[in-house]
Design an enzyme around this catalytic site. Structure first.
Site, PDB file in Angstrom:
ATOM      1  CG  ASP A  35     -17.859  13.760  -6.723  1.00 58.41           C
ATOM      2  OD1 ASP A  35     -16.953  13.471  -7.530  1.00 58.41           O
ATOM      3  OD2 ASP A  35     -17.723  13.698  -5.485  1.00 58.41           O
ATOM      4  CE1 TYR A  41     -18.539   7.863 -13.114  1.00 59.26           C
ATOM      5  CE2 TYR A  41     -20.049   7.584 -11.249  1.00 59.26           C
ATOM      6  CZ  TYR A  41     -19.207   7.038 -12.219  1.00 59.26           C
ATOM      7  OH  TYR A  41     -19.043   5.683 -12.295  1.00 59.26           O
ATOM      8  CG  ASP A  42     -23.355  11.574  -8.289  1.00 59.45           C
ATOM      9  OD1 ASP A  42     -22.598  10.588  -8.491  1.00 59.45           O
ATOM     10  OD2 ASP A  42     -23.338  12.251  -7.255  1.00 59.45           O
ATOM     11  CB  SER A  59       3.999 -16.563   0.911  1.00 61.47           C
ATOM     12  OG  SER A  59       4.489 -17.870   1.088  1.00 61.47           O
ATOM     13  CG  LEU A  60       6.908 -12.554  -1.915  1.00 58.00           C
ATOM     14  CD1 LEU A  60       6.798 -11.031  -1.899  1.00 58.00           C
ATOM     15  CD2 LEU A  60       7.665 -13.004  -3.148  1.00 58.00           C
ATOM     16  CD  GLU A 104       6.228  -5.562  -8.605  1.00 54.58           C
ATOM     17  OE1 GLU A 104       5.432  -5.955  -7.737  1.00 54.58           O
ATOM     18  OE2 GLU A 104       6.277  -6.013  -9.761  1.00 54.58           O
ATOM     19  CE  LYS A 115       5.901  -8.705   1.404  1.00 58.89           C
ATOM     20  NZ  LYS A 115       4.764  -8.639   2.310  1.00 58.89           N
ATOM     21  CG  ASP A 146       1.214  -4.191   5.761  1.00 62.69           C
ATOM     22  OD1 ASP A 146       0.892  -5.388   5.597  1.00 62.69           O
ATOM     23  OD2 ASP A 146       1.488  -3.706   6.870  1.00 62.69           O
ATOM     24  NE  ARG A 192      -0.637 -16.188   0.105  1.00 65.14           N
ATOM     25  CZ  ARG A 192      -0.331 -17.165   0.941  1.00 65.14           C
ATOM     26  NH1 ARG A 192      -1.123 -17.450   1.939  1.00 65.14           N
ATOM     27  NH2 ARG A 192       0.767 -17.874   0.766  1.00 65.14           N
ATOM     28  CD  GLU A 226      -1.257  -6.994  -0.704  1.00 68.28           C
ATOM     29  OE1 GLU A 226      -1.123  -7.886  -1.584  1.00 68.28           O
ATOM     30  OE2 GLU A 226      -0.939  -7.165   0.485  1.00 68.28           O
ATOM     31  CE1 TYR A 266       0.832  -9.136  -5.929  1.00 72.45           C
ATOM     32  CE2 TYR A 266       0.252  -7.079  -4.821  1.00 72.45           C
ATOM     33  CZ  TYR A 266       0.265  -8.462  -4.855  1.00 72.45           C
ATOM     34  OH  TYR A 266      -0.297  -9.170  -3.840  1.00 72.45           O
ATOM     35  CE  LYS A 268       6.480  -9.265  -7.723  1.00 68.91           C
ATOM     36  NZ  LYS A 268       5.177  -8.724  -8.117  1.00 68.91           N
ATOM     37  CE  LYS A 292       8.162  -8.032   5.901  1.00 72.13           C
ATOM     38  NZ  LYS A 292       7.369  -9.099   6.226  1.00 72.13           N
ATOM     39  CB  CYS A 346       3.377   6.620  46.559  1.00 71.77           C
ATOM     40  SG  CYS A 346       5.034   6.755  45.848  1.00 71.77           S
ATOM     41  CB  CYS A 372       7.122   6.635  49.842  1.00 72.33           C
ATOM     42  SG  CYS A 372       5.760   7.731  49.397  1.00 72.33           S
ATOM     43  CB  CYS A 414       3.681  10.324  45.516  1.00 73.43           C
ATOM     44  SG  CYS A 414       4.489  10.193  47.118  1.00 73.43           S
ATOM     45  CB  CYS A 451       8.231  10.139  47.757  1.00 75.50           C
ATOM     46  SG  CYS A 451       8.143   8.775  46.599  1.00 75.50           S
TER      47      CYS A 451
END
Ligand code: IVH
Length: 722
Positions: free
Chosen positions: A35, A38-39, A84-85, A120, A122, A124, A143, A180, A232, A296, A320, A427, A430, A445, A450
């Site tokens: 890092d 890179y910085d 959509s699917l 592939e 899916k 979420d 979307r 996604e 995808y 697909k 699914k 309770c 009882c 209780c 009871c």
């Protein structure tokens, strides 16, 4: 070269170097510099651009963060609709999808065409469309309706894995890249922890947090959320000619996009099914949520021939998996009373299918937990059930949520209007005033009679692992209790005497039998069933002492602890005489458990139950105790006569606590006979056999020298705090 040229060349070089390393880090996950390096390069470019703003290009890494907060998102019309699917829930539906496609193609000049498929994960997360013109990232959108989405370009630019410029030498004039956006699970957990610590509402799931992040109006806030991206598909394009989907994925990879390495190409629907299940197996080990696999048809020509119905393409389907979290309505919070009297709240839910089963109830642990999560009856709640895990309510949905197609469902107003939940003062079984013990979250209780506690303790007594009485399920126990046949565990052993009336118990001694016309009729099984249960009760008398002790349902005493206690105190009389201190040094016991045991055994009612169990013939002595490591392990004593300072039971307890054993009769195997006042014939026998005889002082001296120490290396650990 003049200075201007040198600056320009250096800026271009820095952009290329930084780009290369961002690609190695974000896309390939193979960083080559740390890092700090890179910085340093990044700051050099920043300084150069500050001096020479004309060198600042839109694809410069410095341009990922920094644009000003927006008032609102602009609308973007997708060049090609974001579809959509349709779903397949199992192999049969997958097969049906494939057959439909083949029939459809048959009529359109593609008779018996061989099909390849791409499988592939899916993801979420949140679908986005990224438009590149002449290789440069120009617009990124959600979307939305599928036709028109929101312009979230500024936020998308903050995603390190998103190329600001395509890597290929000859970019197409236009290309829409589909992918996604998601928040990796570890980042999701960290984000929620930080929000909880700051008193902010937490996100329901990673998808919601990704959606919330991408819809931040201030890109600086979005930049703080470590969003990630899998690409995808390609939407609209101009100047690209690709034959099939897997080539498109290859092209995307070559342009610097993150394309999931687990995507496979297969050429039979069986192989598709296997690949889907393989993804399901990998699911738990991934650092991102997937809710299925996407299948697909590979060939673009066939995709075009297949076309779509409404918003779903025929050429793709989502296989699914059973969801592990869902949102459902919490109808009410009820309270259950356990066998030790602890009140446990539970949720009554709108039934939902999650993790492969329908759930309508979930435990809520305790009042503090409910308050901490601020769960109220009437809330929409997130329910989680993964694998065989007990369903859990994660929390209420406070800010509305985002569904899988990115549509928002607002429910925020409901929660605030609902009353906070409180545990009842009485309770529910009882009506006794409940007590909250100091240092404990549990509320209980206090009423020993009871009905809820009695029924639960009988259920525990007969359960597997305890007395294991076959044929006596929870419902039968409830029935026997309700009809007054069994009011405590000892009553089970006098059921035989009431057999004639028990036989007639509806529901217990009856079974259902299906007859031909399809109606259920109830057939009285009569004495046969009853005999079976009575025989099982009789048979349970053979359970070893440790099982009986566990079955008694003493607080904190699980099966393991019961065994440890029996190892140290192989007889009930020894145990009854034991003090809490003596018990506390038994491995696995400790002061809390010891206190619970002595309290339970000191109770008159419990003593009476024990005596009735003893009279019924249950085993309250272990003839062959596992030798615990006490100082008197393997040593057998016989007690005779009256001791001045100890009762018989106390003497036995002291011996057993040290691993010794007390036997009723003298034999050659006896190590010591302890003779008090007025010893009987046992003393004479001991002398005859040459067994060592101890008087009271000698015995006390032996006990003293074999003291049980509580502070050695094998210090007891608390186990099994059930
Ligand atoms: S393809 C016509 N591939 O699932 C093709 N979608 O319900 C539509 N998704 O909105 C998209 N992973 O957000 C495709 N590998 C994948 C996907 C994927 C997740 C999402 C996407 C879409 C939703 C469809």
């Amino acid at each position: 070269m003049n200075d201007a040229d040198t600056d320009g060349a250096r800026a271009a070089e820095l952009r290329a170097i930084l780009d290369h390393h961002a690609y190695l880090y974000y896309v390939l996950d193979q960083p080559e510099i740390d890092d700090a390096e890179y910085d340093a390069l990044y700051r050099e470019l920043q300084a150069l651009e500050a001096q020479r703003p004309d060198l600042r290009t839109p694809d410069s890494p410095t341009q990922r963060v920094g644009s000003a907060p927006l008032e609102k998102f602009a609308q973007v019309r997708h060049l090609e609709a974001m579809l959509s699917l349709a779903n397949a829930r199992d192999e049969d539906e997958l097969l049906a999808w494939d057959q439909r496609n083949r029939r459809y193609l048959d009529g359109r000049g593609f008779d018996d065409v061989p099909l390849s498929y791409v499988v592939e994960p899916k993801i979420d997360g949140l679908a986005v469309s990224l438009t590149y013109r002449d290789g440069l990232f120009v617009v990124g959108a959600t979307r939305g309706s599928g036709e028109v989405g929101e312009d979230v370009t500024a936020n998308l630019r903050t995603i390190g894995a998103l190329p600001l410029r395509l890597r290929g030498a000859h970019p197409p004039a236009v290309v829409e890249v589909r992918g996604e956006v998601y928040l990796p699970l570890a980042a999701f957990t960290r984000l929620n922890e930080a929000r909880a610590a700051a008193g902010l509402p937490t996100f329901v799931n990673p998808r919601n947090s990704a959606a919330g992040s991408i819809r931040q109006l201030d890109p600086k806030l979005a930049a703080q959320r470590p969003l990630a991206l899998w690409c995808y598909a390609i939407g609209h394009s101009e100047g690209l000619d690709l034959p099939d989907h897997h080539s498109a994925l290859g092209w995307l990879r070559a342009q610097g996009f993150r394309v999931n390495p687990g995507i496979v190409v297969v050429d039979s629907i069986d192989a598709v099914a296997a690949a889907c299940r393989a993804w399901e197996e990998r699911r738990a080990g991934l650092d991102y949520d997937i809710d299925g696999a996407v299948v697909k048809v590979d060939s673009f020509a066939l995709q075009t021939a297949l076309g779509s119905v409404a918003h779903d393409p025929r050429w793709a389907i989502a296989f699914k998996f059973a969801p592990t979290t869902v949102i459902t309505r919490l109808h009410s919070i009820e309270v259950n009373v356990g066998r030790t009297g602890v009140l446990t709240p539970f949720a009554v839910l709108e039934p939902v299918f999650v993790g492969g089963v329908t759930v309508e109830r979930a435990t809520l642990h305790n009042e503090d937990d409910i308050r901490r999560k601020d769960i109220r009856a009437g809330d929409d709640v997130t329910l989680q059930r993964a694998g065989d895990v007990i369903p859990q309510i994660l929390g209420p949905v406070l800010d509305g949520w985002v569904d899988e197609d990115g549509r928002r469902a607002e429910r925020s107003a409901r929660h605030a209007a609902l009353p906070e939940w409180r545990l009842p003062e009485a309770c529910p079984a009882c009506g006794s005033q409940v007590v909250r013990e100091t240092d404990e979250v549990a509320v209980r209780c206090p009423n020993r009679s009871c009905p809820a506690q009695l029924v639960e303790s009988i259920k525990h007594f007969v359960s597997k692992g305890a007395m294991d009485i076959d044929g006596l399920g929870e419902e039968s126990v409830q029935l026997l209790y309700d009809r007054g046949f069994v009011r405590d565990v000892a009553d089970l052993y006098s059921l035989r005497e009431k057999k004639d009336s028990v036989v007639l118990l509806e529901g217990w001694s009856t079974k259902k039998k299906r007859v031909k016309d399809g109606r259920d009729v109830i057939e009285i099984a009569g004495t046969k069933q009853t005999d079976k249960v009575l025989a099982a009760i009789e048979e349970s008398k053979q359970r070893p002492f440790a099982k009986v002790l566990f079955a008694l349902g003493i607080r904190h005493v699980g099966a393991v602890t019961a065994q440890a206690i029996v190892d140290a105190f192989p007889s009930i009389d020894g145990l009854l005489a034991a003090t809490a201190d003596e018990l506390a040094v038994v491995p696995g016991v400790g002061p809390v458990v010891a206190e619970a045991v002595t309290q339970h055994l000191a109770d008159d009612h419990n003593r009476e139950t024990l005596e009735r169990l003893r009279a019924a013939g249950l085993r309250l002595v272990e003839e062959h105790p596992r030798r615990a490591g006490g100082a008197l392990a393997g040593t057998t004593f016989v007690l005779t006569g009256k001791l001045a300072s100890l009762t018989r039971g106390e003497a036995q307890a002291l011996i057993e606590a040290r691993g010794g054993r007390v036997s009723a009769s003298v034999s050659k195997a006896t190590d010591y006979v302890v003779a008090g006042e007025d010893p009987g014939s046992k003393l004479a026998k001991a002398q005859r056999l040459g067994v060592t005889v101890l008087d009271e002082d000698g015995f006390l001296g032996l006990l003293e020298s074999s003291r049980v120490s509580g502070d050695d290396d094998s210090a007891p650990v608390q186990l099994d705090l059930a």
